[in-house]
Design a protein around this motif. Structure first.
Motif, PDB file in Angstrom:
ATOM      1  N   LYS A  89     -24.016 -66.853 138.231  1.00 28.34           N
ATOM      2  CA  LYS A  89     -24.395 -68.114 137.569  1.00 28.34           C
ATOM      3  C   LYS A  89     -23.379 -68.468 136.464  1.00 28.34           C
ATOM      4  O   LYS A  89     -22.943 -69.611 136.363  1.00 28.34           O
ATOM      5  CB  LYS A  89     -25.802 -67.942 136.974  1.00 28.34           C
ATOM      6  CG  LYS A  89     -26.346 -69.138 136.263  1.00 28.34           C
ATOM      7  CD  LYS A  89     -27.615 -68.769 135.518  1.00 28.34           C
ATOM      8  CE  LYS A  89     -27.344 -67.782 134.408  1.00 28.34           C
ATOM      9  NZ  LYS A  89     -28.536 -67.213 133.797  1.00 28.34           N
ATOM     10  N   THR A  90     -22.983 -67.440 135.676  1.00 31.50           N
ATOM     11  CA  THR A  90     -22.018 -67.677 134.606  1.00 31.50           C
ATOM     12  C   THR A  90     -20.662 -68.110 135.187  1.00 31.50           C
ATOM     13  O   THR A  90     -20.008 -69.014 134.654  1.00 31.50           O
ATOM     14  CB  THR A  90     -21.838 -66.400 133.746  1.00 31.50           C
ATOM     15  OG1 THR A  90     -23.139 -65.961 133.385  1.00 31.50           O
ATOM     16  CG2 THR A  90     -21.022 -66.644 132.502  1.00 31.50           C
ATOM     17  N   ALA A  91     -20.257 -67.463 136.292  1.00 27.15           N
ATOM     18  CA  ALA A  91     -18.987 -67.843 136.939  1.00 27.15           C
ATOM     19  C   ALA A  91     -19.034 -69.304 137.372  1.00 27.15           C
ATOM     20  O   ALA A  91     -18.059 -70.046 137.217  1.00 27.15           O
ATOM     21  CB  ALA A  91     -18.721 -66.934 138.137  1.00 27.15           C
ATOM     22  N   ARG A 100     -13.453 -67.986 144.780  1.00 31.43           N
ATOM     23  CA  ARG A 100     -13.663 -66.541 144.798  1.00 31.43           C
ATOM     24  C   ARG A 100     -14.722 -66.200 143.756  1.00 31.43           C
ATOM     25  O   ARG A 100     -14.438 -66.181 142.557  1.00 31.43           O
ATOM     26  CB  ARG A 100     -12.354 -65.812 144.495  1.00 31.43           C
ATOM     27  CG  ARG A 100     -12.198 -64.547 145.322  1.00 31.43           C
ATOM     28  CD  ARG A 100     -10.890 -63.850 145.025  1.00 31.43           C
ATOM     29  NE  ARG A 100      -9.713 -64.695 145.224  1.00 31.43           N
ATOM     30  CZ  ARG A 100      -8.594 -64.575 144.523  1.00 31.43           C
ATOM     31  NH1 ARG A 100      -8.509 -63.686 143.549  1.00 31.43           N
ATOM     32  NH2 ARG A 100      -7.550 -65.351 144.772  1.00 31.43           N
ATOM     33  N   LEU A 101     -15.945 -66.003 144.195  1.00 38.59           N
ATOM     34  CA  LEU A 101     -17.049 -65.786 143.261  1.00 38.59           C
ATOM     35  C   LEU A 101     -17.470 -64.316 143.243  1.00 38.59           C
ATOM     36  O   LEU A 101     -17.379 -63.627 144.259  1.00 38.59           O
ATOM     37  CB  LEU A 101     -18.241 -66.659 143.671  1.00 38.59           C
ATOM     38  CG  LEU A 101     -18.014 -68.162 143.521  1.00 38.59           C
ATOM     39  CD1 LEU A 101     -19.122 -68.954 144.179  1.00 38.59           C
ATOM     40  CD2 LEU A 101     -17.912 -68.532 142.046  1.00 38.59           C
ATOM     41  N   PRO A 102     -17.942 -63.841 142.067  1.00 35.46           N
ATOM     42  CA  PRO A 102     -18.317 -62.418 141.973  1.00 35.46           C
ATOM     43  C   PRO A 102     -19.612 -62.107 142.713  1.00 35.46           C
ATOM     44  O   PRO A 102     -20.507 -62.953 142.813  1.00 35.46           O
ATOM     45  CB  PRO A 102     -18.522 -62.218 140.467  1.00 35.46           C
ATOM     46  CG  PRO A 102     -18.893 -63.562 139.948  1.00 35.46           C
ATOM     47  CD  PRO A 102     -18.167 -64.568 140.799  1.00 35.46           C
ATOM     48  N   ARG A 103     -19.696 -60.889 143.254  1.00 35.21           N
ATOM     49  CA  ARG A 103     -20.936 -60.387 143.862  1.00 35.21           C
ATOM     50  C   ARG A 103     -21.285 -59.094 143.147  1.00 35.21           C
ATOM     51  O   ARG A 103     -20.465 -58.174 143.119  1.00 35.21           O
ATOM     52  CB  ARG A 103     -20.746 -60.080 145.351  1.00 35.21           C
ATOM     53  CG  ARG A 103     -20.770 -61.326 146.254  1.00 35.21           C
ATOM     54  CD  ARG A 103     -19.490 -61.359 147.043  1.00 35.21           C
ATOM     55  NE  ARG A 103     -19.514 -62.333 148.137  1.00 35.21           N
ATOM     56  CZ  ARG A 103     -18.971 -63.555 148.074  1.00 35.21           C
ATOM     57  NH1 ARG A 103     -18.411 -63.976 146.960  1.00 35.21           N
ATOM     58  NH2 ARG A 103     -18.998 -64.349 149.115  1.00 35.21           N
ATOM     59  N   ALA A 118     -22.121 -66.450 148.343  1.00 39.12           N
ATOM     60  CA  ALA A 118     -22.137 -65.256 147.485  1.00 39.12           C
ATOM     61  C   ALA A 118     -23.553 -64.675 147.390  1.00 39.12           C
ATOM     62  O   ALA A 118     -23.753 -63.464 147.444  1.00 39.12           O
ATOM     63  CB  ALA A 118     -21.607 -65.607 146.094  1.00 39.12           C
ATOM     64  N   ILE A 119     -24.552 -65.540 147.259  1.00 38.30           N
ATOM     65  CA  ILE A 119     -25.952 -65.067 147.175  1.00 38.30           C
ATOM     66  C   ILE A 119     -26.376 -64.462 148.508  1.00 38.30           C
ATOM     67  O   ILE A 119     -26.926 -63.363 148.570  1.00 38.30           O
ATOM     68  CB  ILE A 119     -26.902 -66.245 146.819  1.00 38.30           C
ATOM     69  CG1 ILE A 119     -26.649 -66.714 145.399  1.00 38.30           C
ATOM     70  CG2 ILE A 119     -28.347 -65.857 147.048  1.00 38.30           C
ATOM     71  CD1 ILE A 119     -27.892 -66.937 144.570  1.00 38.30           C
ATOM     72  N   VAL A 120     -26.103 -65.187 149.580  1.00 44.28           N
ATOM     73  CA  VAL A 120     -26.533 -64.763 150.916  1.00 44.28           C
ATOM     74  C   VAL A 120     -25.892 -63.420 151.287  1.00 44.28           C
ATOM     75  O   VAL A 120     -26.541 -62.536 151.845  1.00 44.28           O
ATOM     76  CB  VAL A 120     -26.179 -65.866 151.950  1.00 44.28           C
ATOM     77  CG1 VAL A 120     -26.226 -65.349 153.373  1.00 44.28           C
ATOM     78  CG2 VAL A 120     -27.120 -67.062 151.775  1.00 44.28           C
ATOM     79  N   LYS A 163     -30.708 -73.120 138.743  1.00 45.12           N
ATOM     80  CA  LYS A 163     -29.838 -73.283 137.565  1.00 45.12           C
ATOM     81  C   LYS A 163     -28.454 -73.813 137.967  1.00 45.12           C
ATOM     82  O   LYS A 163     -27.887 -74.656 137.293  1.00 45.12           O
ATOM     83  CB  LYS A 163     -29.698 -71.944 136.826  1.00 45.12           C
ATOM     84  CG  LYS A 163     -30.975 -71.577 136.061  1.00 45.12           C
ATOM     85  CD  LYS A 163     -30.827 -70.238 135.367  1.00 45.12           C
ATOM     86  CE  LYS A 163     -32.066 -69.928 134.530  1.00 45.12           C
ATOM     87  NZ  LYS A 163     -32.070 -68.517 134.078  1.00 45.12           N
ATOM     88  N   VAL A 164     -27.932 -73.280 139.079  1.00 43.88           N
ATOM     89  CA  VAL A 164     -26.595 -73.712 139.507  1.00 43.88           C
ATOM     90  C   VAL A 164     -26.631 -75.169 139.993  1.00 43.88           C
ATOM     91  O   VAL A 164     -25.711 -75.943 139.738  1.00 43.88           O
ATOM     92  CB  VAL A 164     -26.024 -72.735 140.565  1.00 43.88           C
ATOM     93  CG1 VAL A 164     -24.828 -73.328 141.273  1.00 43.88           C
ATOM     94  CG2 VAL A 164     -25.640 -71.422 139.887  1.00 43.88           C
TER      95      VAL A 164
END
Ligand code: KG4
Ligand code: ZN
Length: 383
Positions: free
Chosen positions: A242-244, A224-227, A289-291, A183-184
């Protein structure tokens, strides 16, 4: 034991001949990526029609590559779920028909379990191996183990005490990791499938920094992405991230139009001034962020369950950052990490034949009335 495996759960058509659940004699895969790329994702109706068109040629190639006649084959196995109903139906019907025509045992395989068994596959030793026993052979992963399954539709942390026993530790509450990548990538205009595209873009950003003799962390932390840590459990959530990313991408557009500049956009603009393309930096920060969450949660589960082995499974297991970061988390604890070669992380039929072997050698098989189960999950035991 020589098993013919067939895979058709989504947009890959596969046939493979695997000996004793480990040694690959042939592995033929036809991918539909180019067809679905046009639509930005898999179109189920198109996928099943394409499965029908490719399954026989793919089978013929697998049989020819292995150079073996039907007399040498001991069983036929095909995926029966989870996946797209129309796609699953093609491989399952072909598998059952071949088993009936050649009077061979048939086994339906759980696609998720097969992703785990991709860790048992190897190319060497096929001709010298003679044991058809399911017990340990050198090079096999060692039980008990913790498995992180990360594919296009699933993200699950599973404790596996022995063959065929699965205890669910955590799963995604919304998007799967692969789904988030896809999606990203679409948001960033990087195409389908998203995982490899994001990895490539992130690598470009990091190579550029290496060239400038700057630390890689600069690319990975440029946004700076949320986790979603969801502390106290092993569940995952990727929809906030994804929204961020969506807001960031929109923010970048607003900046272009001279409207209000967001915090993220300003940082991205600074990076752009330093000669860094925004998209590559966004891809690098998103991947990090995912990793981050996947690797830390997997390490915590491995520590709690006292395992000496962690295995990675599913398409996202191909991700080089995930592999490197997990290695970094686990090696100081002397926990061994294994993952399949990249071509066996994504959908293939060798893993189907491998998983089938471990069931067949315990005397299990299915009747020819087995139907597809699009929503099938791993057969979890209660804690
Ligand atoms: O296991 P798989 O082939 O199909 C399913 O069973 O879902 O996984 C496909 C997923 C896709 O979402 C794709 O973007 C992701 O795996 N993927 C990756 C990479 N290669 C494939 N994700 C991250 N990094 C990669 N290198
Ligand atoms: Zn898969």
């Amino acid at each position: 034991m020589l098993v013919l495996g067939i895979e058709s759960s989504c947009d890959e058509t596969g046939a493979a001949l695997v000996k004793d659940g480990r040694y690959i004699l042939s592995n033929s895969v036809a991918s539909q990526i180019e067809i679905h790329n046009r639509y930005g994702g898999v179109v189920p109706e198109v996928a099943s029609r394409q499965q029908l068109a490719t399954i026989i040629p793919v089978l013929e190639i697998a049989l020819e590559q292995a150079g073996c006649s039907w007399e040498k084959i001991d069983a036929v196995a095909a995926t029966y779920g989870p996946g797209l109903a129309g796609s699953l139906l093609i491989g399952l019907t072909v598998g059952k028909t071949l088993a009936l025509a050649h009077n061979l045992p048939f086994l339906g395989v759980n696609h998720l379990e097969a992703h785990i068994y991709a860790n048992w596959l190897r190319k060497e030793g096929a001709l010298t191996s003679s044991s058809a026993h399911w017990s340990y052979q050198e090079g096999d992963p060692i039980f008990p183990l913790v498995c992180l399954i990360v594919s296009g539709a699933h993200s699950e942390l599973v404790f596996v005490p022995e063959h065929g026993h699965y205890q669910l530790l955590g799963r995604t509450r919304d998007d799967a990791a692969g789904e988030a990548f896809d999606k990203v990538a679409r948001i960033l205009g990087l195409g389908y499938p998203g995982g490899p595209a994001i990895q490539k873009a992130a690598q470009q950003a990091e190579e550029e920094l290496l060239w400038q003799q700057k630390p890689l962390t600069q690319a990975r932390n440029s946004y700076r992405l949320p986790r979603a840590w969801l502390r106290g459990c092993y569940d995952f959530s990727f929809s906030g991230l994804k929204t961020a990313m969506l807001h960031l991408a929109e923010g970048a557009t607003e900046n272009n139009n001279g409207k209000q500049v967001s915090h993220y956009t300003r940082m991205g603009a600074q990076a752009a001034q330093q000669g860094m393309p925004n998209v590559a930096l966004l891809a690098s920060s998103f991947q990090e962020a995912i990793v981050d969450v996947l690797a830390v949660k997997t390490r915590l589960a491995a520590q709690e369950y006292g395992v000496k082995q962690v295995v990675l499974a599913g398409g996202v297991a191909a991700n080089t950052s995930l592999r490197a970061r997990l290695e970094q988390e686990l090696s100081p604890l002397h926990i061994h990490l294994s993952f399949p070669p990249v071509s066996f992380c994504t959908d293939n039929a060798a893993m189907i034949a491998s998983a089938a072997f471990f069931h067949l050698s315990r005397g299990e098989q299915h009747g020819l009335d087995l139907d597809v189960q699009p929503g099938l999950s791993l057969p979890f035991i209660k804690r």
